[in-house]
Design an enzyme around this catalytic site. Sequence first.
Site, PDB file in Angstrom:
ATOM      1  N   GLU A  98      14.182 -18.321 -43.202  1.00 52.79           N
ATOM      2  CA  GLU A  98      14.292 -17.719 -41.567  1.00 52.79           C
ATOM      3  C   GLU A  98      15.888 -17.661 -41.429  1.00 52.79           C
ATOM      4  O   GLU A  98      16.015 -16.442 -40.586  1.00 52.79           O
ATOM      5  CB  GLU A  98      14.064 -19.081 -40.972  1.00 52.79           C
ATOM      6  CG  GLU A  98      12.766 -19.404 -40.736  1.00 52.79           C
ATOM      7  CD  GLU A  98      12.137 -18.267 -39.940  1.00 52.79           C
ATOM      8  OE1 GLU A  98      12.654 -17.821 -39.137  1.00 52.79           O
ATOM      9  OE2 GLU A  98      10.872 -17.832 -40.264  1.00 52.79           O
ATOM     10  N   GLY A 129       6.107 -10.752  -1.265  1.00 52.43           N
ATOM     11  CA  GLY A 129       5.244 -10.393  -2.214  1.00 52.43           C
ATOM     12  C   GLY A 129       5.707  -8.895  -2.630  1.00 52.43           C
ATOM     13  O   GLY A 129       6.944  -8.781  -3.254  1.00 52.43           O
ATOM     14  N   ASP A 130       4.956  -8.091  -2.872  1.00 55.40           N
ATOM     15  CA  ASP A 130       5.367  -6.656  -3.642  1.00 55.40           C
ATOM     16  C   ASP A 130       5.182  -5.846  -2.415  1.00 55.40           C
ATOM     17  O   ASP A 130       4.447  -5.771  -1.451  1.00 55.40           O
ATOM     18  CB  ASP A 130       4.204  -5.941  -4.555  1.00 55.40           C
ATOM     19  CG  ASP A 130       4.377  -4.966  -5.099  1.00 55.40           C
ATOM     20  OD1 ASP A 130       5.336  -5.035  -6.153  1.00 55.40           O
ATOM     21  OD2 ASP A 130       4.055  -4.001  -4.652  1.00 55.40           O
ATOM     22  N   PRO A 137       6.301 -14.359  -3.540  1.00 55.76           N
ATOM     23  CA  PRO A 137       5.472 -15.017  -2.672  1.00 55.76           C
ATOM     24  C   PRO A 137       6.241 -16.283  -1.915  1.00 55.76           C
ATOM     25  O   PRO A 137       5.572 -16.732  -1.180  1.00 55.76           O
ATOM     26  CB  PRO A 137       4.418 -15.635  -3.389  1.00 55.76           C
ATOM     27  CG  PRO A 137       4.936 -15.844  -4.910  1.00 55.76           C
ATOM     28  CD  PRO A 137       6.086 -14.487  -4.942  1.00 55.76           C
ATOM     29  N   MET A 160      -4.029 -11.237   4.875  1.00 53.21           N
ATOM     30  CA  MET A 160      -4.338 -11.636   6.385  1.00 53.21           C
ATOM     31  C   MET A 160      -5.636 -12.055   6.793  1.00 53.21           C
ATOM     32  O   MET A 160      -5.968 -10.855   7.669  1.00 53.21           O
ATOM     33  CB  MET A 160      -3.546 -10.186   7.112  1.00 53.21           C
ATOM     34  CG  MET A 160      -2.149  -9.918   6.839  1.00 53.21           C
ATOM     35  SD  MET A 160      -1.693  -8.286   7.229  1.00 53.21           S
ATOM     36  CE  MET A 160      -2.088  -7.287   5.811  1.00 53.21           C
ATOM     37  N   ASP A 212      11.289  -9.477   6.165  1.00 56.17           N
ATOM     38  CA  ASP A 212      10.082  -9.881   6.848  1.00 56.17           C
ATOM     39  C   ASP A 212      10.301 -11.539   7.191  1.00 56.17           C
ATOM     40  O   ASP A 212      11.019 -12.236   6.684  1.00 56.17           O
ATOM     41  CB  ASP A 212       8.936  -9.791   6.012  1.00 56.17           C
ATOM     42  CG  ASP A 212       8.570  -8.347   5.832  1.00 56.17           C
ATOM     43  OD1 ASP A 212       9.055  -7.507   6.692  1.00 56.17           O
ATOM     44  OD2 ASP A 212       7.646  -8.015   5.021  1.00 56.17           O
ATOM     45  N   LYS A 246       7.480  -9.864  11.633  1.00 53.79           N
ATOM     46  CA  LYS A 246       6.455  -9.334  12.250  1.00 53.79           C
ATOM     47  C   LYS A 246       5.295 -10.336  12.371  1.00 53.79           C
ATOM     48  O   LYS A 246       5.176 -11.343  11.427  1.00 53.79           O
ATOM     49  CB  LYS A 246       5.705  -8.166  11.579  1.00 53.79           C
ATOM     50  CG  LYS A 246       6.761  -7.269  11.395  1.00 53.79           C
ATOM     51  CD  LYS A 246       5.674  -6.017  11.146  1.00 53.79           C
ATOM     52  CE  LYS A 246       6.580  -4.932  10.442  1.00 53.79           C
ATOM     53  NZ  LYS A 246       5.666  -4.119   9.249  1.00 53.79           N
ATOM     54  N   ALA A 269       1.019 -20.346  -0.970  1.00 52.07           N
ATOM     55  CA  ALA A 269       1.329 -20.033  -2.252  1.00 52.07           C
ATOM     56  C   ALA A 269       2.529 -20.143  -2.973  1.00 52.07           C
ATOM     57  O   ALA A 269       3.710 -19.430  -2.336  1.00 52.07           O
ATOM     58  CB  ALA A 269       0.552 -18.873  -3.173  1.00 52.07           C
TER      59      ALA A 269
HETATM   60  N1  SAH Z   1       3.152  -7.367   0.439  1.00 57.49           N
HETATM   61  C1  SAH Z   1       2.893  -8.677   0.455  1.00 57.49           C
HETATM   62  C2  SAH Z   1       1.609  -9.000   1.540  1.00 57.49           C
HETATM   63  C3  SAH Z   1       2.046  -8.540   3.082  1.00 57.49           C
HETATM   64  S1  SAH Z   1       0.868  -9.020   4.214  1.00 57.49           S
HETATM   65  C4  SAH Z   1       2.592  -9.190  -0.776  1.00 57.49           C
HETATM   66  O1  SAH Z   1       2.415  -8.494  -1.976  1.00 57.49           O
HETATM   67  O2  SAH Z   1       2.140 -10.410  -0.914  1.00 57.49           O
HETATM   68  C5  SAH Z   1       0.914 -10.481   4.473  1.00 57.49           C
HETATM   69  C6  SAH Z   1      -0.172 -11.373   3.818  1.00 57.49           C
HETATM   70  O3  SAH Z   1       0.133 -11.873   2.528  1.00 57.49           O
HETATM   71  C7  SAH Z   1      -0.331 -12.662   4.574  1.00 57.49           C
HETATM   72  O4  SAH Z   1      -0.947 -12.646   5.733  1.00 57.49           O
HETATM   73  C8  SAH Z   1      -1.054 -13.686   3.448  1.00 57.49           C
HETATM   74  O5  SAH Z   1      -2.455 -13.103   3.479  1.00 57.49           O
HETATM   75  C9  SAH Z   1      -0.433 -13.047   2.139  1.00 57.49           C
HETATM   76  N2  SAH Z   1       0.491 -13.887   1.703  1.00 57.49           N
HETATM   77  C10 SAH Z   1       1.932 -13.656   1.660  1.00 57.49           C
HETATM   78  N3  SAH Z   1       2.717 -14.643   1.100  1.00 57.49           N
HETATM   79  C11 SAH Z   1       1.755 -15.712   0.830  1.00 57.49           C
HETATM   80  C12 SAH Z   1       1.657 -16.927   0.283  1.00 57.49           C
HETATM   81  N4  SAH Z   1       2.934 -17.289  -0.272  1.00 57.49           N
HETATM   82  N5  SAH Z   1       0.815 -17.564   0.229  1.00 57.49           N
HETATM   83  C13 SAH Z   1      -0.524 -17.131   0.498  1.00 57.49           C
HETATM   84  N6  SAH Z   1      -0.535 -15.880   1.120  1.00 57.49           N
HETATM   85  C14 SAH Z   1       0.406 -15.036   1.236  1.00 57.49           C
END
Ligand code: SAH
Length: 466
Positions: free
Chosen positions: A22, A303-304, A226, A384, A249, A271, A413
């Site tokens: 190793e 999120g993304d 998230p 949503m 956001d 928003k 989440a």
């Molecule tokens: N661009 C984001 C989504 C934007 S739309 C992504 O890729 O996650 C916003 C929606 O994303 C929320 O209404 C919900 O449905 C979901 N969302 C975002 N964060 C969340 C979280 N931490 N837990 C659960 N749902 C989530």
Amino acid sequence: MQHFPIFLNLDGRRVVLSGGGEVALAKLRLLLKTTARITVFAAAPAPEIEDWAARGLLTLHRRAMLPGDALCAALVYAADEEAALDAQTARIGRAEGALVNIVDNLADSAFITPAIVDRDPVTVAIGTEGAAPVLARRIKADLEARLPATLGSLARIGKGFRKMAENLPFGRARRAFWADYYFNAGPRAMDQGGESAAGSALDDLLARHLSGDPARGRVDFVGAGPGDPELLTLKARKALDAADVVIHDRLVGPGVLELARREAQMIDAGKHGFGQAMGQDDINALIVAHARAGAHVVRLKGGDPTVFGRLDEEIKAVTAHQLPHAIIPGITAAAAASASLGRSLTKRGRNSQVRFLTGHDTKGFADHDWRALAVPGAVAAIYMGKRAARFIQGRLLMHGGAPDTPVTVVENASCPGQRTLETTLGRMEPDMEQAALNGPAMTFIGLAPRRAQAALPDTPQAQETF
Ligand code: SAH
């Protein structure tokens, strides 16, 4: 300082290593980065060493080292992890004029191999004189994270441009140019178009610096993930570190915002579900105004950024003003929510596709291919979807969806207030109403939490029929 750091030219030089386990492998992996001629002595070499020998990367002798074996060697490594054998290797090495390293034996070694951060031709060597290997590892990890992976290629490309850069006055102006290249323009161009783009970026950048107006704003569309700050990408962290202005956001939580540069101006463009706190046109105008004023704008999206984030509208506004931009992906809510269920979104034999849907669009509740979504085994992640629950439920049942189809809602989440509601298509709307969800929620159709399956073997959700 007992050990003086130097960079040794090993090109074409002989390096001899005794050992086949190793420890030998770890050293050889480093040595193989060089253009040295490597010879290994090992009675029982690991398969990797056999493989390297077969590929001509080193010369292998399946025996112990003997006097004469270290002739003309620059370095000798004693890596048998056996004191008597290592001492013998060291004796031969020293007698034949090589610098000797006995692995993990600082006292008897003439040199030590540092921890290395490799961005060839940029190489960082970290040594602690054997005092604190843990510290060396931490420093290495920090640097690995901080230095762009493409830094080496950038340095190579930059080297060929040094003459051109001499058109800038020596000193501050030239340093500013190179800093801009290595840490801003270069990595961005490399990400978007590879080495050729990184090469042509130099010409543009030089023209800008020569014009005396290097400060051009730019926009990074960054996925904030998230909610859990640990689910940010390294690139997102770096962008936050460097931002002049952060426009975020409502979904982006305080833990993530705290990571922005102290001096950064923070703007909440939050928003709300239907009606908006700030209109999309206002947000576009805000991004453009700050970038045109020369700021590095981070447009931070939950999120993304490419998932239900109205990204294209913002990109259109930015490109209309010839402002450079980049997209930094993030972990989308569906990924975080499915991870919290201990479930994969796809499964062989169950669903070979998964749909990301929005519960509502600009016209109200969104229409979808309900028939396809109602098929047994179909999996959908609904963004949503809270207010649209009754609508979605009605449409799916109307199109043949089984009332016992599992439905799982994950609220917040990856955030401290995470909650999971487990229900079925038949009970979805009243259950969601009763749960009084007030955070962002992800609704999965066709997916139940893994844990519930084991605990409740007789409930409909528990059956592997979906
Ligand atoms: N661009 C984001 C989504 C934007 S739309 C992504 O890729 O996650 C916003 C929606 O994303 C929320 O209404 C919900 O449905 C979901 N969302 C975002 N964060 C969340 C979280 N931490 N837990 C659960 N749902 C989530």
